[in-house]
Design a protein around this motif. Structure first.
Motif, mmCIF file in Angstrom:
data_model
loop_
_atom_site.group_PDB
_atom_site.id
_atom_site.type_symbol
_atom_site.label_atom_id
_atom_site.label_comp_id
_atom_site.label_asym_id
_atom_site.label_seq_id
_atom_site.Cartn_x
_atom_site.Cartn_y
_atom_site.Cartn_z
ATOM 1 N N ALA B 225 0.843 -1.193 0.000
ATOM 2 C CA ALA B 225 0.000 0.000 0.000
ATOM 3 C C ALA B 225 0.882 1.249 0.000
ATOM 4 C CB ALA B 225 -0.884 0.004 1.233
ATOM 5 N N THR B 226 0.376 2.318 -0.643
ATOM 6 C CA THR B 226 1.221 3.498 -0.756
ATOM 7 C C THR B 226 0.978 4.500 0.358
ATOM 8 O OG1 THR B 226 -0.431 4.458 -2.202
ATOM 9 C CG2 THR B 226 1.417 3.342 -3.251
ATOM 10 N N ALA B 227 -0.031 4.256 1.169
ATOM 11 C CA ALA B 227 -0.335 5.223 2.221
ATOM 12 C C ALA B 227 0.632 5.084 3.392
ATOM 13 C CB ALA B 227 -1.765 5.005 2.720
ATOM 14 N N GLN B 228 0.719 6.169 4.158
ATOM 15 C CA GLN B 228 1.553 6.167 5.361
ATOM 16 C C GLN B 228 0.976 5.168 6.371
ATOM 17 O OE1 GLN B 228 4.665 7.069 6.935
ATOM 18 N NE2 GLN B 228 4.198 8.947 5.870
ATOM 19 N N PRO B 229 1.783 4.218 6.874
ATOM 20 C CA PRO B 229 1.246 3.227 7.813
ATOM 21 C C PRO B 229 0.970 3.854 9.177
ATOM 22 C CG PRO B 229 3.611 2.957 7.590
ATOM 23 C CD PRO B 229 3.214 4.009 6.601
ATOM 24 N N GLU B 230 -0.071 3.370 9.848
ATOM 25 C CA GLU B 230 -0.365 3.889 11.182
ATOM 26 C C GLU B 230 -0.298 2.828 12.268
ATOM 27 O OE1 GLU B 230 -3.934 5.897 10.310
ATOM 28 O OE2 GLU B 230 -2.820 7.616 9.514
ATOM 29 N N SER B 231 -0.436 1.560 11.860
ATOM 30 C CA SER B 231 -0.275 0.507 12.866
ATOM 31 C C SER B 231 0.482 -0.657 12.268
ATOM 32 C CB SER B 231 -1.646 0.038 13.372
ATOM 33 O OG SER B 231 -2.097 -1.061 12.593
ATOM 34 N N LEU B 232 0.872 -1.576 13.120
ATOM 35 C CA LEU B 232 1.647 -2.729 12.650
ATOM 36 C C LEU B 232 0.834 -3.630 11.736
ATOM 37 C CD1 LEU B 232 3.639 -3.771 15.828
ATOM 38 C CD2 LEU B 232 4.345 -2.350 13.898
ATOM 39 N N LEU B 233 -0.470 -3.453 11.766
ATOM 40 C CA LEU B 233 -1.317 -4.300 10.939
ATOM 41 C C LEU B 233 -1.646 -3.645 9.603
ATOM 42 C CD1 LEU B 233 -3.548 -5.614 13.820
ATOM 43 C CD2 LEU B 233 -1.844 -6.902 12.516
ATOM 44 N N ASP B 234 -1.072 -2.458 9.367
ATOM 45 C CA ASP B 234 -1.287 -1.789 8.082
ATOM 46 C C ASP B 234 -0.376 -2.375 7.018
ATOM 47 O OD1 ASP B 234 -3.190 -0.164 9.020
ATOM 48 O OD2 ASP B 234 -1.928 1.625 9.206
ATOM 49 N N PRO B 235 -0.879 -2.421 5.789
ATOM 50 C CA PRO B 235 -0.010 -2.825 4.686
ATOM 51 C C PRO B 235 0.926 -1.675 4.310
ATOM 52 C CG PRO B 235 -2.188 -2.313 3.867
ATOM 53 C CD PRO B 235 -2.252 -2.178 5.357
ATOM 54 N N VAL B 236 2.162 -1.998 3.939
ATOM 55 C CA VAL B 236 3.096 -0.957 3.511
ATOM 56 C C VAL B 236 3.866 -1.402 2.277
ATOM 57 C CG1 VAL B 236 3.544 0.077 5.762
ATOM 58 C CG2 VAL B 236 4.890 -1.892 5.005
ATOM 59 N N ARG B 237 4.535 -0.417 1.682
ATOM 60 C CA ARG B 237 5.425 -0.710 0.569
ATOM 61 C C ARG B 237 6.837 -0.329 1.007
ATOM 62 N NH1 ARG B 237 4.519 1.899 -5.397
ATOM 63 N NH2 ARG B 237 2.609 0.677 -5.296
ATOM 64 N N THR B 238 7.802 -1.195 0.743
ATOM 65 C CA THR B 238 9.183 -0.845 1.087
ATOM 66 C C THR B 238 9.878 -0.239 -0.135
ATOM 67 O OG1 THR B 238 9.993 -3.001 0.428
ATOM 68 C CG2 THR B 238 9.380 -2.735 2.739
ATOM 69 N N LEU B 239 11.068 0.324 0.105
ATOM 70 C CA LEU B 239 11.835 0.903 -0.994
ATOM 71 C C LEU B 239 12.146 -0.149 -2.057
ATOM 72 C CD1 LEU B 239 14.318 3.056 1.101
ATOM 73 C CD2 LEU B 239 12.494 3.910 -0.366
#
Lengths: 231, 294, 296
Positions: B225-239
């Motif tokens: 996901a491209t959004a800023q993560p807010e919790s450990l359960l949020d999806p994120v994108r790495t570099l």
């Protein structure tokens, strides 16, 4: 009687870092004899030996002043001359060390290694030379069945005779021996001494030893080093 | 004679050229990325790329969320893997009887051979559904899932380095502490941990490098996901995942050029780690490490 | 009180061990459970008959539904990466251990350390940008087997340099001295005495490099791997590879059969890599023994 010289050391001084190990040594050794250099440990005997084949250069941190001359095939060679080829010099000036140093490979390969490095690639010739040099070293009957086993499995005395055989395989004119028996037991010492006496016919032996009885048994002449100077 | 001399000489020359070639290529990796990302430095200000959000439709091409995502995953995975590795190293070197210790050591060595894509694959089908059910959140692809797998990926490196550095502690010291009547816990606190601190730091740094550089686990289970993560359960994108994902885009777009910014950041981070490692005085360990760990 | 702390220590260490073993067992067990049933000729060659499989091996028949092209692709990648990186890695390792000194040595070693630390996706990005750059010169060049092979070579190069260098540096100086006293030139010492002794160490580096080249996914996904390409006909073709097949299946599978294939592929890759790592010890002992003691 005129004694023919084989090695002449002239004004050799040896420095290891700041420390002077040998100071201004001049001496010559006669051809086809066993010449002994004696002295207490730390007196610089082994260092003196290493100035003849320039082996000290392999370690680093040392410096030599003076000259060494060798007569090989009747020709005078200045050991510290710039254009000299060290590998060729060392093939003509063999060396045997205090602790037997067979390379970690088979007996056979230990012996053929110097041949390969000197460009003798003919397999039959190699085999012939290995056999003859082992016979000269009174080792043939002992190792013939195990030529392809690890050389390090031999006994100490056998290892040292193998190392002498290895040094002799290129038919050097000078053989440098650095306390060749000091790490061996009595029986082995006797065998090595016999071997050395039999080699005198073919080359000139320069032997470092701290064992005066041994020097009396085998050497034709002897000099003593005390704290880096000749006595 | 001069023939042989020439061979030796040219052989040496050849080896030098080979070595210099390797050095040249290493440096050209950085140069290439800087050159290709150059438009970013000149036109659009580079600081915007570093601090903005990612919203191409609104004209924002910032990789800040991805930096955060990377750091979150790496930090969490280290927090999980460090105690796990220390525990296992203590087990192998101090606690277990020889046979069991050898077995565990073998297993850990074998783990270094497990391909990362397999961690990712098993992660998707085993761990992600589990996280989804357990925490009852979204798809299950999250910082937590990625960090758990990443912890598993980097632990073997740390365990092996820790065990090596425990083993490097002189036997005489071990005997001295034992003679004073030290029990296992005291040995650990007063001898092994302080004695192996350089080794422990080395292991941590090596593991950090591996975690930073991982692409597949993050790409497969972190959700991208491209959004800023807010919790450990949020999806994120790495570099790293960003580089892999944007590849398909148009080569001349700013979007495409941001991957070079990611590349430069990753290069600089790992280079910093390498330099730090280099200046750590870890003596004996060094040659052993070179032989087969890193 | 002390006793409580001791127990706590034992307990938590035990938990760590169980967690790790549990995770590994879970991972391998899960793969075996789903992958073993599909392991077989059909996994590799789809519905082809035995006779047709022979044709496949001689490139007379195309595999439509199976891992075969991916296996071939991975083998080609390993082959290319190794054949490029091995001579370079050996050369640089020998240079660093036996010839380089002082500042040059420090600087060169440092650069190879840096290279070892560069993430594989960044190496892939480098390969890709190089292709982009070359594409402007030769417009026919696109990401392909050649670029991937070279990029992977770059990825494994530092391992080979490092292991070669350390294997040589770990040898006792007495070997060098003995050889020198026998009249060895430096090159002869290296070739006849030092390299055979260092072989086990070098060999472990080679195995490590094979493993890395076979499992890496990030590099190849930027440099020319695709989901369906068949066996590449030249170095400039696209190709398939096992790790990418696994990655692709995980996100793009459309039915149960494809998913099963994915599990099969993952199991195959796991087996290959684990065998490589564990089998290495055995082979390396044999290899050095033959070289040193068998003189035919």
């Amino acid at each position: 009687m005129i004694v023919e010289k084989i090695v002449e050391i002239k004004n050799i001084s040896f420095f290891y870092g700041e420390r002077q190990v040998l100071s201004n040594i001049s001496i010559s050794f006669a051809k086809q004899t066993i010449s002994a250099i004696t002295g207490a440990s730390g007196s610089g005997k082994s260092t003196l030996l290493s100035t003849i084949n320039r082996l000290w250069e392999e370690v680093g941190g040392a410096r030599v002043e003076g000259r060494v001359k060798i007569w090989l095939e009747g020709q005078e060679i200045d050991v510290y001359e710039r254009q000299i080829s060290l590998p060729e010099l060392r093939r003509k000036v063999g060396m045997v060390f205090q602790i037997p140093n067979p390379l970690p490979m088979s007996i056979y390969k230990n012996l053929t290694l110097p041949l390969k490095m000197a460009g003798i690639k003919n397999r039959d010739l190699q085999r012939e030379k290995v056999e003859s040099v082992l016979k000269d070293a009174f080792l043939w009957s002992e190792v013939e069945p195990r030529l392809h086993e690890d050389a390090r499995n031999l006994s100490g005395g056998q290892q040292q005779r193998l190392c002498i055989a290895r040094a002799m395989i290129l038919e050097p004119e000078v053989l440098l021996l650095d306390e060749p028996t000091s790490s061996l037991d009595e029986g082995a010492v006797f065998e090595i001494e016999n071997l050395l006496l039999s080699l005198k016919e073919r080359c000139s032996l320069l032997m470092v030893s701290h064992d005066l009885a041994q020097v009396r048994r085998v050497a034709d002449s002897a000099v003593e080093l005390v704290a880096g100077s000749l006595q | 004679m001069s023939g042989t001399l020439q061979v030796v000489f040219s052989g040496r020359r050849l080896l030098f050229l080979v070595t210099a070639g390797g050095v040249f290529v290493t440096l050209s990796i950085l140069v290439f990325m800087i050159v290709l990302g150059l438009p970013l430095f000149t036109s659009n200000s580079f600081s915007l790329i570093l601090t903005q959000d990612w919203a191409p439709d609104r004209g924002f091409f910032g990789i800040f969320p991805f930096i955060c995502g990377t750091l979150a995953i790496v930090t969490l995975s280290l927090l999980l893997a460090f105690p796990l590795s220390l525990g296992n190293a203590v087990l192998i070197h101090l606690l277990l009887p020889p046979v069991a210790a050898k077995f565990l050591h073998r297993v850990v060595k074998m783990m270094t051979g497990i391909p990362t894509v397999i961690y990712g694959f098993v992660g998707i089908f085993l761990l992600v559904p589990f996280v989804r059910e357990w925490f009852d959140s979204g798809s299950g692809m999250s910082i937590l899932s990625a960090a758990l797998l990443l912890a598993l990926l980097i632990s073997p490196t740390m365990i092996l380095v820790f065990v090596e550095s425990f083993a490097a502690i002189p036997k005489s010291q071990v005997r001295a502490v034992a003679a004073l009547g030290g029990n296992l816990r005291q040995k650990l606190i007063y001898l092994y941990l302080p004695g192996a601190q350089n080794g422990i730091l080395t292991g941590l740094l090596l593991a950090t490098g591996r975690a930073l550089g991982d692409t597949m686990i993050a790409l497969m289970v972190a959700g991208n996901a491209t959004a800023q993560p807010e919790s450990l359960l949020d999806p994120v994108r790495t570099l790293t995942a960003h580089i892999a994902l944007v590849m398909a885009a148009d080569f001349d777009s700013i979007e495409f050029k941001t991957i070079f910014a990611c590349g430069i950041i990753l290069y600089l981070w790992t280079a910093t780690l390498t330099l730090t490692l280099r200046f750590l005085p870890y003596g004996v360990l060094k040659s052993r490490l070179n032989r087969g760990l890193s | 009180m002390n006793r409580v702390y001791d127990c706590l220590l034992y307990f938590s260490a035990g938990i760590c061990g169980l967690l790790l073993l549990g995770a590994v067992a879970g991972l391998t067990g899960f793969l075996l459970w789903h992958g073993l049933p599909v392991l077989g000729l059909e996994l590799f060659f789809g519905s082809l008959k035995i006779g047709e499989i022979v044709d496949v091996i001689f490139l007379q028949q195309v595999v439509v539904d199976g891992l075969w092209p991916a296996v071939v692709g991975t083998c080609l990648l390993v082959l290319m990466a190794l054949s490029t990186a091995l001579p370079l890695g050996l050369g640089a390792g020998i240079y660093l251990a036996e010839y380089a000194g002082g500042k040059a040595k420090t600087l060169f070693s440092l650069t190879f350390d840096l290279l070892a630390g560069v993430p594989s996706i960044v190496i892939g990005l480098f390969g890709f940008s190089l292709t982009l750059y070359l594409h402007r010169q030769f417009s026919s060049l696109t990401p392909c087997l050649l670029i991937s092979g070279l990029s992977l070579a770059l990825l494994v190069l530092p391992y080979l340099v490092r292991t070669t260098q350390t294997a040589l540096e770990d040898l006792p100086d007495s070997l060098r001295l003995t050889a020198a006293a026998l009249g060895a030139e430096k090159s002869a010492t290296i070739i006849l005495v030092l390299l055979p002794q260092a072989l086990p160490g070098i060999f472990s580096g080679v195995v490590l490099a094979i493993g890395r080249a076979a499992e890496d996914t990030a590099v190849i996904m930027l440099t020319g791997v695709v989901a369906t390409a068949g066996i590449p006909r030249s170095l400039f073709d696209n190709y398939e590879a096992l790790p990418f097949y696994i990655f692709y299946t995980a996100s793009q599978f459309s039915d149960q059969h494809e998913l099963q294939q994915g599990f099969g592929a993952a199991l195959v890759l796991l087996i290959i890599c684990v065998l490589l790592f564990t089998g290495a010890g055995l082979i390396r002992k044999k290899a050095s023994y033959r070289l040193l003691y068998h003189s035919k």
